[in-house]
Design a protein around this motif. Structure first.
Motif, PDB file in Angstrom:
ATOM      1  N   ARG A  61      -9.393  12.954  -2.012  1.00  0.00           N
ATOM      2  CA  ARG A  61      -8.225  12.864  -2.917  1.00  0.00           C
ATOM      3  C   ARG A  61      -7.773  11.413  -3.062  1.00  0.00           C
ATOM      4  NH1 ARG A  61      -5.360  17.816  -3.396  1.00  0.00           N
ATOM      5  NH2 ARG A  61      -3.872  16.661  -4.671  1.00  0.00           N
ATOM      6  N   ALA A  62      -7.906  10.647  -1.991  1.00  0.00           N
ATOM      7  CA  ALA A  62      -7.508   9.235  -2.067  1.00  0.00           C
ATOM      8  C   ALA A  62      -8.433   8.484  -3.029  1.00  0.00           C
ATOM      9  CB  ALA A  62      -7.536   8.602  -0.682  1.00  0.00           C
ATOM     10  N   LYS A  63      -9.742   8.777  -2.957  1.00  0.00           N
ATOM     11  CA  LYS A  63     -10.704   8.108  -3.869  1.00  0.00           C
ATOM     12  C   LYS A  63     -10.379   8.457  -5.315  1.00  0.00           C
ATOM     13  CE  LYS A  63     -14.868   7.263  -1.162  1.00  0.00           C
ATOM     14  NZ  LYS A  63     -14.544   7.963   0.126  1.00  0.00           N
ATOM     15  N   GLU A  64     -10.125   9.749  -5.561  1.00  0.00           N
ATOM     16  CA  GLU A  64      -9.787  10.177  -6.937  1.00  0.00           C
ATOM     17  C   GLU A  64      -8.546   9.434  -7.432  1.00  0.00           C
ATOM     18  OE1 GLU A  64      -9.003  14.401  -7.284  1.00  0.00           O
ATOM     19  OE2 GLU A  64     -10.862  14.795  -6.193  1.00  0.00           O
ATOM     20  N   ALA A  65      -7.500   9.398  -6.575  1.00  0.00           N
ATOM     21  CA  ALA A  65      -6.240   8.770  -6.984  1.00  0.00           C
ATOM     22  C   ALA A  65      -6.452   7.279  -7.227  1.00  0.00           C
ATOM     23  CB  ALA A  65      -5.169   8.989  -5.914  1.00  0.00           C
ATOM     24  N   ALA A  66      -7.220   6.622  -6.339  1.00  0.00           N
ATOM     25  CA  ALA A  66      -7.446   5.175  -6.492  1.00  0.00           C
ATOM     26  C   ALA A  66      -8.149   4.895  -7.822  1.00  0.00           C
ATOM     27  CB  ALA A  66      -8.262   4.651  -5.316  1.00  0.00           C
ATOM     28  N   ALA A  67      -9.146   5.730  -8.142  1.00  0.00           N
ATOM     29  CA  ALA A  67      -9.882   5.518  -9.399  1.00  0.00           C
ATOM     30  C   ALA A  67      -8.957   5.759 -10.591  1.00  0.00           C
ATOM     31  CB  ALA A  67     -11.086   6.453  -9.453  1.00  0.00           C
ATOM     32  N   CYS A 119       5.165   7.923   0.994  1.00  0.00           N
ATOM     33  CA  CYS A 119       5.521   8.875  -0.071  1.00  0.00           C
ATOM     34  C   CYS A 119       4.866  10.227   0.183  1.00  0.00           C
ATOM     35  CB  CYS A 119       5.071   8.318  -1.421  1.00  0.00           C
ATOM     36  SG  CYS A 119       5.797   6.714  -1.807  1.00  0.00           S
ATOM     37  N   THR A 120       4.755  10.583   1.441  1.00  0.00           N
ATOM     38  CA  THR A 120       4.111  11.835   1.854  1.00  0.00           C
ATOM     39  C   THR A 120       5.168  12.927   2.006  1.00  0.00           C
ATOM     40  OG1 THR A 120       4.532  11.297   4.146  1.00  0.00           O
ATOM     41  CG2 THR A 120       2.460  10.499   3.221  1.00  0.00           C
ATOM     42  N   PRO A 121       4.745  14.183   2.257  1.00  0.00           N
ATOM     43  CA  PRO A 121       5.726  15.200   2.643  1.00  0.00           C
ATOM     44  C   PRO A 121       6.547  14.761   3.859  1.00  0.00           C
ATOM     45  CG  PRO A 121       3.659  16.237   2.033  1.00  0.00           C
ATOM     46  CD  PRO A 121       3.405  14.750   2.043  1.00  0.00           C
ATOM     47  N   ASN A 122       7.719  15.389   4.010  1.00  0.00           N
ATOM     48  CA  ASN A 122       8.739  14.901   4.950  1.00  0.00           C
ATOM     49  C   ASN A 122       8.285  14.822   6.408  1.00  0.00           C
ATOM     50  OD1 ASN A 122      10.184  15.160   2.617  1.00  0.00           O
ATOM     51  ND2 ASN A 122      11.386  16.931   3.268  1.00  0.00           N
ATOM     52  N   ALA A 127       0.847  -1.197   0.000  1.00  0.00           N
ATOM     53  CA  ALA A 127       0.000   0.000   0.000  1.00  0.00           C
ATOM     54  C   ALA A 127       0.878   1.241   0.000  1.00  0.00           C
ATOM     55  CB  ALA A 127      -0.921  -0.008   1.211  1.00  0.00           C
ATOM     56  N   ILE A 128       0.390   2.288  -0.626  1.00  0.00           N
ATOM     57  CA  ILE A 128       1.204   3.488  -0.822  1.00  0.00           C
ATOM     58  C   ILE A 128       0.524   4.694  -0.173  1.00  0.00           C
ATOM     59  CG2 ILE A 128       2.161   5.054  -2.572  1.00  0.00           C
ATOM     60  CD1 ILE A 128       2.440   2.595  -4.386  1.00  0.00           C
ATOM     61  N   ALA A 129       1.234   5.322   0.771  1.00  0.00           N
ATOM     62  CA  ALA A 129       0.738   6.530   1.421  1.00  0.00           C
ATOM     63  C   ALA A 129       1.283   7.732   0.664  1.00  0.00           C
ATOM     64  CB  ALA A 129       1.190   6.572   2.878  1.00  0.00           C
ATOM     65  N   GLY A 130       0.397   8.474   0.002  1.00  0.00           N
ATOM     66  CA  GLY A 130       0.827   9.646  -0.771  1.00  0.00           C
ATOM     67  C   GLY A 130       0.763   9.352  -2.260  1.00  0.00           C
ATOM     68  N   ALA A 131      -0.022  10.175  -2.965  1.00  0.00           N
ATOM     69  CA  ALA A 131      -0.263   9.904  -4.390  1.00  0.00           C
ATOM     70  C   ALA A 131       0.279  11.032  -5.267  1.00  0.00           C
ATOM     71  CB  ALA A 131      -1.757   9.720  -4.631  1.00  0.00           C
ATOM     72  N   GLY A 132       1.343  11.679  -4.806  1.00  0.00           N
ATOM     73  CA  GLY A 132       1.945  12.748  -5.609  1.00  0.00           C
ATOM     74  C   GLY A 132       2.939  12.184  -6.607  1.00  0.00           C
ATOM     75  N   MET A 133       3.930  12.995  -6.945  1.00  0.00           N
ATOM     76  CA  MET A 133       4.894  12.585  -7.971  1.00  0.00           C
ATOM     77  C   MET A 133       5.540  11.248  -7.638  1.00  0.00           C
ATOM     78  SD  MET A 133       8.158  12.239  -9.181  1.00  0.00           S
ATOM     79  CE  MET A 133       9.504  13.135  -8.430  1.00  0.00           C
ATOM     80  N   ILE A 134       6.095  11.143  -6.422  1.00  0.00           N
ATOM     81  CA  ILE A 134       6.890   9.944  -6.144  1.00  0.00           C
ATOM     82  C   ILE A 134       6.001   8.755  -5.766  1.00  0.00           C
ATOM     83  CG2 ILE A 134       7.463   9.967  -3.671  1.00  0.00           C
ATOM     84  CD1 ILE A 134       9.951   9.756  -6.584  1.00  0.00           C
ATOM     85  N   GLY A 135       4.808   9.023  -5.226  1.00  0.00           N
ATOM     86  CA  GLY A 135       3.883   7.918  -4.952  1.00  0.00           C
ATOM     87  C   GLY A 135       3.573   7.152  -6.230  1.00  0.00           C
ATOM     88  N   ARG A 136       3.421   7.890  -7.333  1.00  0.00           N
ATOM     89  CA  ARG A 136       3.106   7.249  -8.622  1.00  0.00           C
ATOM     90  C   ARG A 136       4.303   6.478  -9.163  1.00  0.00           C
ATOM     91  NH1 ARG A 136      -1.627  10.387 -10.962  1.00  0.00           N
ATOM     92  NH2 ARG A 136      -2.466  11.229  -9.019  1.00  0.00           N
ATOM     93  N   VAL A 137       5.507   6.988  -8.880  1.00  0.00           N
ATOM     94  CA  VAL A 137       6.719   6.262  -9.291  1.00  0.00           C
ATOM     95  C   VAL A 137       6.813   4.937  -8.507  1.00  0.00           C
ATOM     96  CG1 VAL A 137       9.250   6.344  -9.249  1.00  0.00           C
ATOM     97  CG2 VAL A 137       7.947   8.344 -10.022  1.00  0.00           C
ATOM     98  N   HIS A 138       6.523   4.990  -7.206  1.00  0.00           N
ATOM     99  CA  HIS A 138       6.524   3.755  -6.395  1.00  0.00           C
ATOM    100  C   HIS A 138       5.476   2.771  -6.926  1.00  0.00           C
ATOM    101  CE1 HIS A 138       8.982   4.740  -2.632  1.00  0.00           C
ATOM    102  NE2 HIS A 138       9.045   5.851  -3.340  1.00  0.00           N
ATOM    103  N   LEU A 139       4.311   3.311  -7.254  1.00  0.00           N
ATOM    104  CA  LEU A 139       3.236   2.448  -7.756  1.00  0.00           C
ATOM    105  C   LEU A 139       3.703   1.676  -8.991  1.00  0.00           C
ATOM    106  CD1 LEU A 139      -0.179   2.289  -7.493  1.00  0.00           C
ATOM    107  CD2 LEU A 139       0.104   3.355  -9.716  1.00  0.00           C
ATOM    108  N   ALA A 155      -4.133   9.643   0.500  1.00  0.00           N
ATOM    109  CA  ALA A 155      -3.713  10.966   0.006  1.00  0.00           C
ATOM    110  C   ALA A 155      -3.945  11.972   1.129  1.00  0.00           C
ATOM    111  CB  ALA A 155      -4.486  11.309  -1.265  1.00  0.00           C
ATOM    112  N   SER A 156      -3.975  13.273   0.758  1.00  0.00           N
ATOM    113  CA  SER A 156      -4.099  14.280   1.811  1.00  0.00           C
ATOM    114  C   SER A 156      -5.512  14.341   2.383  1.00  0.00           C
ATOM    115  CB  SER A 156      -3.683  15.646   1.262  1.00  0.00           C
ATOM    116  OG  SER A 156      -4.397  15.900   0.075  1.00  0.00           O
TER     117      SER A 156
END
Ligand SMILES: NC(=O)c1ccc[n+]([C@@H]2O[C@H](COP(=O)([O-])OP(=O)(O)OC[C@H]3O[C@@H](n4cnc5c(N)ncnc54)[C@H](O)[C@@H]3O)[C@@H](O)[C@H]2O)c1
Length: 384
Positions: free
Chosen positions: A49-55, A81-84, A17-29, A44-45
């Motif tokens: 936003r998490a539902k949108e990203a999952a879809a 993969c969230t902010p620091n 599972a991936i926490a954070g769906a920004g630039m690097i979250g998508r690279v991990h995916l 996501a934040s």
């Protein structure tokens, strides 16, 4: 009872599972999917936003929060993969819940927390890795192999830079500029740490002492931010000297990580924006050694998943990193940096590849604190 029993003949899938769906979250995916493991959930934040990203990304479950994701019974491996500023809390929760953890760099925004997390990871026996992924460029691995087998000779000098331009205009901003979300160091923690991890890994030296200057430019909005530039001189534990320039305000430089290590016999230079070759300098002929698995050292050939002439890059580094980390989880390998990693360490001249661990990342957070302290006091600082 561990669901992922080491060495099992028919292992169940590593539910990731991936926490954070920004630039690097998508690279991990992408990297997790390339490793063959299912991505079972994302956060996501906000829940929306998490539902949108999952879809959008075809992930079956949107978690309402990252805390819920990292402690879920339905997850084996967590990628943070969230902010620091959220890394430490999520990594601790995940480890305490028995998860294997991949946490983005910087591991934390303070050294005491980073050391505590590294100790917790060791105590749990879980795999705990941090994507200092430039180690996974085949030609960076080739440089390391040539240091290890003696072709470079004793390393006397390390130098280079890591330059970006995304903060060079007055209106440029991002959560990284904020000292809470990003942490007290920005340019050095964000990208300087990558350079230092890579050069330490290539040379086997450890940066022992630094003296640094930093610069912060004025931005729209007026609030002073964290540093845009760090320039430092360094000494290593094995007597080499070096210099590094880190900048996020260098127009035209997008992601220019470049290093050179000068040995007694050859110099080796690598540019991650042109990663298909390695400069090998000598008193005789100089060469640009091209990536070709047929001619590279075993450690570099292992990472060359396509023949020479078929360019590889950043996404391939991530895929190889996740392959190694998930392989270590399957093998039940401990979290220490010198633990054998799959595919590495086949000859005495070539020790285990060593994916970057929480120990390595905690070291980079300590180095970051030494850099900040040096710049503030205008003096040399030892790296603890
Ligand atoms: N290893 C590398 O090469 C590399 C490269 C880029 C970024 N990073 C690291 O990855 C992390 C994320 O960077 P990025 O470039 O993806 O940033 P980003 O801004 O593109 O994405 C971060 C995302 O996290 C979301 N978010 C905020 N709080 C959250 C929470 N509590 N739970 C889940 N999501 C949350 C934000 O809304 C945003 O979409 C940083 O720590 C950064 O240093 C590493």
């Amino acid at each position: 009872m561990d669901r992922i029993a080491a060495g099992s003949a028919n292992p169940p899938p590593l539910r990731t599972a991936i926490a954070g769906a920004g630039m690097i979250g998508r690279v991990h995916l992408d990297a997790v999917r390339r490793s063959g493991a299912p991505v079972v959930g994302i956060s996501a934040s906000s829940p929306a936003r998490a539902k949108e990203a999952a879809a959008e990304l075809g992930v079956p479950r949107a978690f309402d929060s990252s805390r819920e994701l990292v402690t879920s019974d339905d997850v084996d491996v967590v990628h943070i993969c969230t902010p620091n500023d959220v890394h430490a809390e999520l990594a601790e929760l995940a480890l305490r819940a028995g998860k294997h953890v991949v946490c983005e760099k910087p591991l934390t925004t303070g050294a005491a927390t980073a050391d505590a997390l590294a100790a917790l990871a060791a105590a749990t026996g879980r795999v705990a890795a941090v994507p200092f992924v430039y180690r996974y460029h085949p030609m960076a691995a080739e440089a390391r192999a040539r240091v290890l087998d003696g072709r470079a000779g004793e390393i006397r000098l390390v130098h280079g830079h890591y330059l970006q331009d995304w903060l060079s205009e007055p209106g440029d901003t991002n959560w990284r500029v904020d000292a809470v979300a990003g942490g007290p160091s920005r340019a050095f923690a964000d990208i300087g740490s990558h350079w230092c991890d890579l050069v330490e890994w290539v040379t086997g030296h450890r940066i022992a002492e630094v003296t640094a200057v930093s610069q912060t430019v004025a931005r729209d909005g007026g609030r002073p931010g964290t540093e845009d530039v760090v320039q430092l001189l360094l000494r290593t534990d094995r007597g080499a000297t070096g210099s590094l320039t880190v900048s996020q305000i260098s127009p035209g430089r997008k992601n220019r990580l470049w290093f050179e290590v000068d040995g007694a016999r050859t110099s080796l230079a690598f540019d991650q924006e042109n990663p298909e070759s390695l400069f090998v300098g000598s008193r005789g002929e100089n060469a640009a050694v091209l990536r070709d698995p047929a001619t590279l050292s075993p450690a570099a050939a292992r990472l060359s998943t396509v023949p020479g002439g078929h360019p590889m890059g950043y996404l391939d580094c991530f895929a190889a990193f996740v392959r190694d980390v998930h392989g270590a989880i399957r093998a039940g390998t401990p979290t220490t940096a010198d633990a054998p990693s799959p595919g590495g360490g086949s000859s005495p001249a070539e020790p285990a590849f060593g994916f970057p661990t929480f120990d390595d990342a905690a070291r980079m957070v300590r180095l970051t604190e030494a850099v900040l302290a040096s710049a503030a006091s205008r003096s040399w600082k030892e790296v603890s």
